[in-house]
Scaffold this active site. Sequence first.
Site, PDB file in Angstrom:
ATOM      1  N   ASP A  40      39.625  74.746  -7.035  1.00 11.46           N
ATOM      2  CA  ASP A  40      39.814  73.567  -7.886  1.00 11.46           C
ATOM      3  C   ASP A  40      40.107  73.936  -9.334  1.00 11.46           C
ATOM      4  OD1 ASP A  40      39.170  71.820  -5.888  1.00 11.46           O
ATOM      5  OD2 ASP A  40      37.070  71.617  -6.482  1.00 11.46           O
ATOM      6  N   LYS A  82      42.874  69.629  -9.412  1.00 13.55           N
ATOM      7  CA  LYS A  82      43.256  68.326  -9.943  1.00 13.55           C
ATOM      8  C   LYS A  82      42.726  68.232 -11.367  1.00 13.55           C
ATOM      9  CE  LYS A  82      39.576  66.156  -7.183  1.00 13.55           C
ATOM     10  NZ  LYS A  82      38.433  66.788  -7.334  1.00 13.55           N
ATOM     11  N   THR A 109      24.636  71.800  -8.531  1.00 12.45           N
ATOM     12  CA  THR A 109      25.400  70.637  -8.954  1.00 12.45           C
ATOM     13  C   THR A 109      25.266  70.406 -10.463  1.00 12.45           C
ATOM     14  OG1 THR A 109      25.931  68.363  -8.330  1.00 12.45           O
ATOM     15  CG2 THR A 109      23.587  68.907  -8.474  1.00 12.45           C
ATOM     16  N   ALA A 110      26.269  69.734 -11.042  1.00 12.85           N
ATOM     17  CA  ALA A 110      26.333  69.583 -12.504  1.00 12.85           C
ATOM     18  C   ALA A 110      25.054  68.991 -13.099  1.00 12.85           C
ATOM     19  CB  ALA A 110      27.542  68.727 -12.879  1.00 12.85           C
ATOM     20  N   MET A 162      31.549  61.919 -13.628  1.00 17.40           N
ATOM     21  CA  MET A 162      32.872  61.319 -13.874  1.00 17.40           C
ATOM     22  C   MET A 162      32.762  60.029 -14.677  1.00 17.40           C
ATOM     23  SD  MET A 162      34.559  61.981 -10.133  1.00 17.40           S
ATOM     24  CE  MET A 162      33.050  61.883  -9.192  1.00 17.40           C
ATOM     25  N   PRO A 203      28.345  75.159 -11.587  1.00 17.70           N
ATOM     26  CA  PRO A 203      28.950  74.479 -12.736  1.00 17.70           C
ATOM     27  C   PRO A 203      29.924  75.327 -13.548  1.00 17.70           C
ATOM     28  CG  PRO A 203      26.756  75.205 -13.276  1.00 17.70           C
ATOM     29  CD  PRO A 203      26.951  75.551 -11.837  1.00 17.70           C
ATOM     30  N   GLY A 231      33.856  73.074  -7.259  1.00 15.47           N
ATOM     31  CA  GLY A 231      32.919  73.042  -8.382  1.00 15.47           C
ATOM     32  C   GLY A 231      31.590  72.425  -7.961  1.00 15.47           C
ATOM     33  N   GLY A 232      30.496  72.936  -8.520  1.00 13.70           N
ATOM     34  CA  GLY A 232      29.175  72.363  -8.229  1.00 13.70           C
ATOM     35  C   GLY A 232      28.799  72.545  -6.774  1.00 13.70           C
ATOM     36  N   ASP A 233      28.385  71.468  -6.146  1.00 14.21           N
ATOM     37  CA  ASP A 233      28.049  71.482  -4.720  1.00 14.21           C
ATOM     38  C   ASP A 233      29.177  70.778  -3.956  1.00 14.21           C
ATOM     39  OD1 ASP A 233      25.654  71.758  -2.645  1.00 14.21           O
ATOM     40  OD2 ASP A 233      26.716  69.882  -2.276  1.00 14.21           O
TER      41      ASP A 233
END
Length: 263
Positions: free
Chosen positions: A48, A70, A131-132, A184, A25, A101-103
Site C-alpha cells: 500500500d 491508494k 493498528t494505528a 480516516m 503504523p 498498513g496497521g492491521d
Amino acid sequence: MSVCPLAERGEGPHHGRATLVGAGPGDPDLLTLRAVKALGSADVVLYDALIDPAILDLVPARARRIDVGKRCGRHAMQQSAINRLIVKEALAGAHVVRLKGGDPFVFGRGGEELDSLRAAGVPVAVVPGVTAACAAAASLQIPLTHRDMSRSLHFVTGHGSDGTVPGHDWTALARAGGTIAAYMAGRTLPVVAERLIAAGMAGATPAVAVEHASRTGERRLFATLGTLPALLAEAGFTGPTLVLIGAVVGLADEAAALQRLAA
Ligand code: SAH
C-alpha cells in the site's frame, strides 16, 4: 469441524499461497517477527501507499514488489483488481505477501482479499499488525481503556465508501462513555464532532489528532471535541491522521512525548 483434502485447499501442484501481513503504523520496529519472516519468504509483495520504505527494505532482492497503493481516495489499483492479482500470482506458484498498513482486518479490506483467496482455493494466512489507534496511544502515553474512565473502545471510520460520514449510532457512541478511535476522519472531523455533540457528548471531552503516528515527523494536536475540528483544519495535517476522543486523552503525557520527539 470439516477436514478438506489438500488438493481442495489449493495445496496441490502449484504450491502457491498468500499471506495478508499487517505492517503496523510505519516504524519497522513495530513489525511482528512473523511479519518479518513472511516478508523474507515472499516471491511477490503487493504493498500500500502507507508502507514505509524502511519496511520494504526487508523484502528480499529476488522478490517482485508491486505498488498497489491508494492515496487520498485516488486508487492506484481497484480493490477488485488487487484481489485478482493476488489470486493469479498465488495460482502461478508464488508466495504472495499482501502488505497492509496497521492491521489487515481493521479498515484494511483484508476481508475482501480473504474472500477471493478462499473462493479460488488458495491457502492463506493472516499476520496481525499494530493498528494505528494502538500506535498513536502508545506514542502519546494514552491508555485506551481505563478502569475508572473508559470501559470500552470503539474503532470508527469517518469516511464511508461514498466519501461521506457513515451513519454510526452516534447516540450509542456518546452514551457508552468509552474511547473513540476515529480512522480516516481527518477531513470529516467537523461532521463527526458535530454528530457526537448533538448526541450528548460534552464538547469539552479531550480529543487529539495524531498524524504519522510512530513515524519520523509525527505530529499531534491536543484539544477538545469542540475545538479540534477547526484547529485541525488550520494545522493542515495531510498525512494519515488518527483521532482519539475520550477522557483518557487527558492522561497523555504531552511534555514527555514531546521531549522524546526532540531527543
Ligand atoms: N489497517 C490500518 C487502517 C487503514 S485505514 C490500521 O489498522 O491502522 C487508513 C487510516 O488509518 C488513515 O486514514 C488513518 O486514520 C489511520 N492511520 C494509518 N496509519 C496511521 C499512522 N501512522 N498515523 C496515524 N493514523 C494512521
